[in-house]
Design an enzyme around this catalytic site. Structure first.
Site, PDB file in Angstrom:
ATOM      1  N   LYS A  62       0.840  -1.199   0.000  1.00 23.16           N
ATOM      2  CA  LYS A  62       0.000   0.000   0.000  1.00 23.16           C
ATOM      3  C   LYS A  62       0.872   1.245   0.000  1.00 23.16           C
ATOM      4  O   LYS A  62       1.567   1.524   0.968  1.00 23.16           O
ATOM      5  CB  LYS A  62      -0.911   0.056   1.222  1.00 23.16           C
ATOM      6  CG  LYS A  62      -1.937   1.199   1.098  1.00 23.16           C
ATOM      7  CD  LYS A  62      -2.623   1.523   2.395  1.00 23.16           C
ATOM      8  CE  LYS A  62      -1.934   2.600   3.197  1.00 23.16           C
ATOM      9  NZ  LYS A  62      -1.936   3.937   2.563  1.00 23.16           N
ATOM     10  N   GLU A  92       9.938   0.629  10.612  1.00 22.18           N
ATOM     11  CA  GLU A  92      10.924   1.693  10.441  1.00 22.18           C
ATOM     12  C   GLU A  92      10.170   2.979  10.698  1.00 22.18           C
ATOM     13  O   GLU A  92       9.363   3.395   9.876  1.00 22.18           O
ATOM     14  CB  GLU A  92      11.518   1.623   9.031  1.00 22.18           C
ATOM     15  CG  GLU A  92      12.881   2.284   8.940  1.00 22.18           C
ATOM     16  CD  GLU A  92      12.778   3.739   8.572  1.00 22.18           C
ATOM     17  OE1 GLU A  92      12.642   4.560   9.506  1.00 22.18           O
ATOM     18  OE2 GLU A  92      12.825   4.056   7.384  1.00 22.18           O
ATOM     19  N   CYS A 120      12.930  10.589   7.640  1.00 22.13           N
ATOM     20  CA  CYS A 120      12.854  10.096   9.018  1.00 22.13           C
ATOM     21  C   CYS A 120      14.210  10.185   9.714  1.00 22.13           C
ATOM     22  O   CYS A 120      14.285  10.306  10.925  1.00 22.13           O
ATOM     23  CB  CYS A 120      12.342   8.671   9.043  1.00 22.13           C
ATOM     24  SG  CYS A 120      13.126   7.630   7.817  1.00 22.13           S
ATOM     25  N   GLU A 169       9.304  14.898  16.283  1.00 17.84           N
ATOM     26  CA  GLU A 169       9.676  14.847  14.877  1.00 17.84           C
ATOM     27  C   GLU A 169       8.809  15.839  14.108  1.00 17.84           C
ATOM     28  O   GLU A 169       7.583  15.741  14.127  1.00 17.84           O
ATOM     29  CB  GLU A 169       9.469  13.430  14.330  1.00 17.84           C
ATOM     30  CG  GLU A 169       9.951  13.282  12.904  1.00 17.84           C
ATOM     31  CD  GLU A 169       9.834  11.845  12.393  1.00 17.84           C
ATOM     32  OE1 GLU A 169       8.812  11.200  12.687  1.00 17.84           O
ATOM     33  OE2 GLU A 169      10.758  11.398  11.700  1.00 17.84           O
TER      34      GLU A 169
END
Lengths: 498, 264
Positions: free
Chosen positions: A201, A275, A309, A406
């Protein structure tokens, strides 16, 4: 140091020069790309209309213009895709000689190389990233990833001493919007090499390169059902995660969603790799090669609009060189060109979505409210589209949200340190542990820092480098499992033996 | 003239010492009043295990291997005691041999698990294994071999451990702790809590400083433990209660990849 300051001040006078440079527009042609008006779901080797009958529009975030209608796969659609993958696994892919599997993957690598310009334009159009990056980073790496894992397909027994590796079955894979095709390659290449079939996906906002990849699958004449692509938002992902006939889930995305997936899979015995997010420290010592370090800082946080990331979003500067580094950094920021992702001169493209733009905006506001000092270079942004000026915060305390959370945008928080121990202490003071950077000319210090930083990837005197042979993945709440290298095969094999 | 034997009081093993449960509670197991560790005892153990991590992981691999080997030496001298508290001599001998087998892995892991990576550019790039941190272990049966099979790979990789002993057969875990205490295993590297699983396991699974949870010996609600573990993205390990392999060690290791440019 005083001498340095004067030097910097003197050069600062002359710093207006680079910003005065004008570039003529150098747009990459988009004519190489043809989109369908609407896309179905790629299941069992063909595009099918979604049973859900739901669709949404995917856009170009730089122009806020629609590009195509995308299917929102529902439960029944996901079920069809998993069935197709199961059948392909049992009847075709796992029966194939490993050397034949390898050749299919080599084919995919070659086709991606041949069609790389087309894919690069698609990535920039749908994701907002500068064409320079999609052309020079995303595409070459995606092709290389298939080429690398192709070679493993018939050598798996050499990767796992004293074991007979077997495929696991059907892998459900969910990828993010920051490197759409590259993340697809990271997921599909090792899975297929090890003999699994996949249902992947793509991210809600960036489905087009994955849908174009179906045409690569067709050209490579991959057996039907080995690769299935289901598009949609988080609901589609949730259906894939909870589908009982999926043997393994691989997810790249936010820590929050990663935890939710881990909870969903609790007790199921399904294999999982995650991850997740990061808040990497990029640490600059006073003996670092400063001009290179500044390039590393820029590349660390403004590469791909900071939608990375492993972005070096926390800059730690040794106090004695603080002013020099900040002044060099601000000078360099003035030369960043923000604008049309398709322009070959663009350094920083469009923010991927309105939602992400709002998130960046609110975190930046929190930085201002909490008392950090903001700097943004003078910058003319296009009128339409989602944009955010490269931003740096100084006077940041460890406790500020901009130093903890983040941001996933072009926003850097600067902190300082006096000793290596303090740098380590502060760098590791986060639930994340994906990556880190160290800049110093002292070899023994590089190795000591690399040893003490709790992060899965440490870049020393460089930043944001990737390679299919190099394992990538996090410590702590940045996830578990590795992608890339021999270690990247492990999530996709079952190992017999005691 | 018969002599009245001196009995042993079975207590917890935390930070290299043998304290009673702070709760003052005991429960009856194997005919003894065994310490019924509380959630507070478990939290103390995790805190101490975390503090012990830097020293244990910072040792040279050679040194760590020798300490683990010394555990086998200490077990060998207590064979009779260990046999009396487990299924017998066979289980004890297998457990001792397993510790020796794992001891030899300490200074080979990086060579077998790590790699030098040929990246497409002028960079030196390598991957090395590192300990993951504090590992929670729910010891499986049989009480000695099961515990040793799970603990030895955790230990040899440089992690520290908080063990919840077998609830029904806790005594041999404390006997093993006495071996650890005299084997130069630094205080806090291994901590053993005895008590009721239903009280202790969820606490271990949800503790934010426990990085990995070994559920090989989980006898309760595994799904619930895994759900609790997701709060800090715990590595959940389902290994073998009787088996030995470097892959069992690898389950408790992180892989770190380091890049550096090559140039004159």
């Amino acid at each position: 140091m005083i001498k340095d300051k004067r030097e910097v001040a003197r050069r600062g006078e002359a710093a207006a020069i680079p910003t005065a440079w004008e570039y003529a527009p150098a747009p990459e042609s988009r004519e190489i790309v043809h989109f369908e008006d609407r896309y179905g779901l790629y299941i069992g080797g063909q595009f099918l209309e979604p049973l859900s009958n739901e669709r949404y529009t995917t856009i170009d975030p730089a122009r806020e213009e629609p590009l195509a209608e995308i299917a929102q796969a529902g439960k029944a659609d996901v079920d069809r895709a998993v069935k197709a993958a199961r059948e392909a696994y049992a009847e075709r892919w796992s029966q194939l000689r490993p050397s034949e599997r390898a050749k299919y993957l080599f084919r995919i690598a070659r086709i991606l190389q041949e069609r790389s310009r087309e894919f690069a334009v698609v990535e920039s159009l749908n994701g907002g990233k500068p064409i320079r990056e999609s052309r020079d980073v995303d595409l070459p790496l995606a092709a290389a990833h298939f080429f690398y894992y192709a070679g493993w397909a018939d050598k798996l027994e050499y990767a796992f001493p004293n074991r007979t590796p077997r495929p696991i079955g059907v892998a459900g894979q969910i990828i993010p919007w920051n490197f759409p095709l590259l993340m697809l390659a990271w997921k599909i290449a090792p899975a297929l090499a090890a003999g699994n079939t996949v249902v992947l996906k793509p991210a809600e906002t960036t489905p087009l390169s994955a849908l174009l990849f179906c045409d690569v699958v067709r050209q490579a004449e991959l057996p039907p059902g080995v690769v299935n692509i289901v598009t949609g938002d988080g609901r589609t992902g949730a259906e894939l995660v909870s589908h009982p006939d999926v043997d393994k889930i691989a997810f790249t995305g936010s820590t929050e969603v990663g935890k939710a997936i881990q909870r969903t899979l609790a007790g199921s015995g399904k294999r999982l790799t995650l991850e997740l997010g990061g808040k990497a420290a990029n640490i600059i010592f006073d003996d670092a090669p400063l001009d290179q370090a500044v390039e590393g800082i820029i590349n660390g946080i403004y590469f791909n609009q900071g939608h990375v990331c492993c972005a070096g979003s926390r800059l730690f500067v040794e106090e004695s060189i603080y002013e020099t580094v900040i002044s060099k950094l601000k000078r360099r920021m003035k030369t960043l060109r923000v604008g049309d992702p398709l322009d070959k001169n663009t350094d920083v493209g469009a923010i991927n979505s309105k939602q992400q733009l709002d998130k960046i905006g609110s975190l930046v506001q929190s930085g201002i409210d909490e008392g950090a000092e903001i700097y943004q270079p003078p910058c003319k942004l296009p009128e339409r589209g989602y944009w955010f000026v490269p931003t740096v915060f100084t006077n940041v305390a460890q406790s500020y949200r901009i130093a903890q959370e983040e941001i996933f945008g072009p926003v850097l928080s600067v902190l300082t340190f006096r000793t290596p121990d303090e740098a380590i202490e502060k760098a590791n003071n986060t639930p994340y542990g994906l990556s880190a950077g160290v800049w110093t000319e002292k070899g023994s210090r590089i190795l000591a820092m690399a040893q003490k930083l709790r992060a899965g990837v440490v870049w020393a005197n460089t930043y944001n480098r990737f390679d299919p042979a190099s394992p990538f993945g996090g410590y702590k709440e940045s996830g578990f499992g590795r992608e890339g290298g021999r270690h990247g095969l492990e999530p996709y094999v079952a190992l017999d033996g005691s | 003239m018969s002599r009245l034997p001196v009995r042993k009081t079975y207590k917890l093993f935390i930070g290299g010492a043998f304290p009673r449960s702070e709760s003052g509670r005991t429960y009856d197991a194997e005919g003894a009043n065994v310490a019924r560790g509380s959630r507070k005892d478990l939290r103390d153990a995790v805190r101490i295990a975390r503090q012990a991590g830097a020293g244990w992981s910072g040792m040279t691999a050679y040194n760590r291997g020798q300490v683990v080997y010394r555990v086998a030496e200490m077990m060998e001298t207590r064979r009779a005691e260990l046999a009396g508290l487990s299924s017998g001599a066979d289980e004890v001998e297998r457990a001792i041999d397993r510790v020796v087998w794992y001891a030899g892995w300490a200074d080979k892991l990086a060579q077998v698990v790590g790699s030098a990576n040929p990246v497409a550019g002028p960079y030196f790039n390598f991957t090395i294994p590192e300990p993951t941190g504090v590992v929670g272990i729910l010891a499986p049966e049989p009480p000695l071999l099961g515990l040793v099979s799970r603990l030895a790979p955790v230990l040899v990789g440089g992690n520290t451990a908080v063990v919840v002993a077998s609830e029904a057969h806790p005594l041999v875990a404390i006997e093993l702790a006495e071996c650890l205490a005299t084997a130069d295993v630094p205080p806090g590297v291994v901590n053993v809590i005895t008590g009721l699983r239903r009280e202790l396991a969820p606490q271990l699974a949800s503790h934010m400083d426990v990085v990995a949870l070994d559920v090989t010996g989980a006898d309760g609600d595994l799904a619930e433990l895994e759900r609790l573990g997701a709060e800090n993205v715990k590595r959940i390990v389902r290994g073998k209660a009787d088996g030995q392999s470097p892959y069992e060690i690898e389950a408790f290791l992180e892989l770190k990849t380091v890049w550096h440019p090559i140039g004159m």
